[in-house]
Design a protein around this motif. Structure first.
Motif: not given
Length: 494
Positions: A267-272
């Motif tokens: 769960d690593r999302f820089c823009a949602g």
């Protein structure tokens, strides 16, 4: 003649076929997917379609893209049917179909058009299914190949990139210059540490172009690792005819797949991201244990039945799995040597996962072939079996069954093309494997001495001794006797 698949024709599709209940005209792009083949449509597109059905995430629709000739053909087919795809779940005795509408466009297969789409601020995730060969890996070191001619060309002329990674680097540079946030890069390819591999490729190319940009990408762009799973065969005239005859739909590019799907993502999302957990996707902090589970149980499971099935004359995987000796061999190997060396995962029961795998292997609707599992052993074994051997040795677990698997592979390499008129050995190292397998008649260790496959594993006296013993049994008494003896030994107390 069935109904030609288009948005307008959905109202006339047979009632037993699921169709989008959501308004596709209200969808907005959020994901650009590169490499839009069958697996993407059976997997990611299906998950998103389910989420859209719940009235969720309508700003996360998919735009397709790609750089290969196959992408040109796929775009042409899907454009004629408003980007819709029929996805058929091949569940034994209950085949079902749904028209998936999660995709709303497909960028022309031209570098400039792809870069333009990548710079669209609405695109917040760039996903990939480009196969392992698309990541420019140097096989000798398992790292990014910065000397590949295409990579050197993109580094020399970054304004006109020809690779996927060159296009991403150019788009990220433009987004940075405009003050736009970056996108998450999500690999959906079936390789360990796929996010880490992708990061090395993107950052590695950026370092050849602009070190400041490379540092910004390293700090701001996220590359979550993921584990994907859904057996999805290729589409042929047979599958197109099936969709037409069974469901009354004329689809130029339908997808058939097993009903089982799994997707585990860090769960690593820089823009949602879309709320895919609502449709069964698992989000975790670290996906490595899940990757290892799949590699050791599913992939090593396929490897362990491949050669024994071929040697016993089977052509299809489901028929091999109906053989009690083969099924018992698979279960005994997993329970005795592979699962005991796996790291525990909270909430995951390995025996239950193994039971699912056995059921999936036995799915006759998939029609998976033994020859497919036997091909390219020199690349499959080092990924699936040899790491399991190292794990077992490291944990003090028996390697008798894993040594037997290697002996079965050796025997197969020696006789491939002669057994039940089966196919010839299909492997990039076929000549080397055949020589080693034939020399093993005189020197049973000759096969293990193929350094480019086994590296230092041949130095393990424990493995070497077990391999020699099992190869002698196979040669003297036959394959079935060998696997039966292993199962009996595995079931013996103590």
């Amino acid at each position: 003649m069935g109904v030609s698949l288009t948005q307008k024709s959905l109202a006339t599709v047979r009632h037993e076929v699921g169709v989008p209940a959501y308004d596709r005209r209200g969808l907005r792009p959020g994901i650009l997917h590169i490499g839009l083949g069958n697996f993407h449509r059976s997997h990611m597109a299906t998950y998103l379609d389910r989420l859209f059905e719940q009235g969720e995430a309508h700003d996360w629709a998919i735009i397709g893209s790609g750089v290969m000739p196959a992408d040109v053909r796929m775009r042409r087919r899907l454009r004629q049917q408003d980007w819709l795809s029929t996805v058929v779940d091949l569940e034994p005795g209950a085949i079902s179909a749904r028209v998936v509408g999660a995709m709303i466009d497909f960028v022309p297969v031209v570098s400039a058009a792809i870069v333009e789409a990548l710079t669209d601020p609405r695109v917040r995730i760039v996903s990939l299914t480009i196969t392992e060969g698309g990541y420019f890996l140097d096989a000798s070191i398992g790292r990014f190949d910065s000397h590949h001619p295409w990579i050197r060309a993109d580094a020399a002329d970054p304004a006109r990139p020809r690779t996927v990674f060159g296009m991403m680097v150019k788009a990220l540079a433009e987004r940075r210059a405009k003050g736009q946030p970056p996108f998450t890069v999500l690999s959906c390819d079936n390789l360990p540490g796929n996010g880490d591999v992708t990061r090395r490729s993107v950052v590695g190319l950026a370092e050849l172009i602009d070190r400041d940009l490379a540092e910004w990408i390293q700090q701001e762009v996220t590359f979550p690792n993921s584990m994907v799973d859904c057996i999805t065969p290729s589409t042929t005239a047979h599958e197109r005819e099936l969709v037409s005859r069974r469901f009354g739909i004329e689809d130029a590019a339908p997808v058939v797949c097993e009903p089982f799907r799994q997707w585990v993502i860090e769960d690593r999302f820089c823009a949602g991201r879309p709320a895919l957990e609502k449709v069964g996707v698992e989000f975790v902090d670290d996906v490595s244990a899940y990757e290892t589970m799949k590699l050791r149980i599913l992939n090593a499971g396929h490897a362990s039945i491949a050669y024994v099935a071929a040697l016993l004359g089977y052509r299809h995987v489901h028929r091999a799995m109906a053989d009690a000796d083969i099924r018992d061999w698979l279960l005994a190997l997993q329970k005795r040597e592979i699962m005991p060396a796996l790291e525990k995962i909270e909430g995951v029961a390995y025996p239950a996962y193994l039971a699912w795998i056995v059921e999936r292997f036995g799915n006759a609707e998939i029609g998976d072939t033994v020859s497919r599992l036997c091909a390219n052993g020199s690349t499959r074994q080092p990924k699936f079996i040899l790491p399991a051997i190292r794990d077992a040795l490291g944990h003090g677990v028996s390697v008798e069954g894993l040594a037997l698997e290697l002996a079965l592979w050796c025997r197969y390499c020696r006789v491939a093309g002669e057994v039940s008129r089966g196919p010839a050995l299909s492997d990039p190292l076929s000549a080397r494997l055949k020589v080693g397998a034939r020399e093993s008649v005189r020197d049973p260790q000759a096969f293990l001495k193929i350094r480019e496959v086994f590296n230092d594993l041949a130095e393990s006296q424990k493995l070497r001794g077990a391999f020699v013993r099992w190869l002698d049994i196979i040669d003297d008494q036959g394959v079935r006797v060998a696997i039966r003896r292993y199962v009996a030994e595995a079931e013996r107390p103590g």
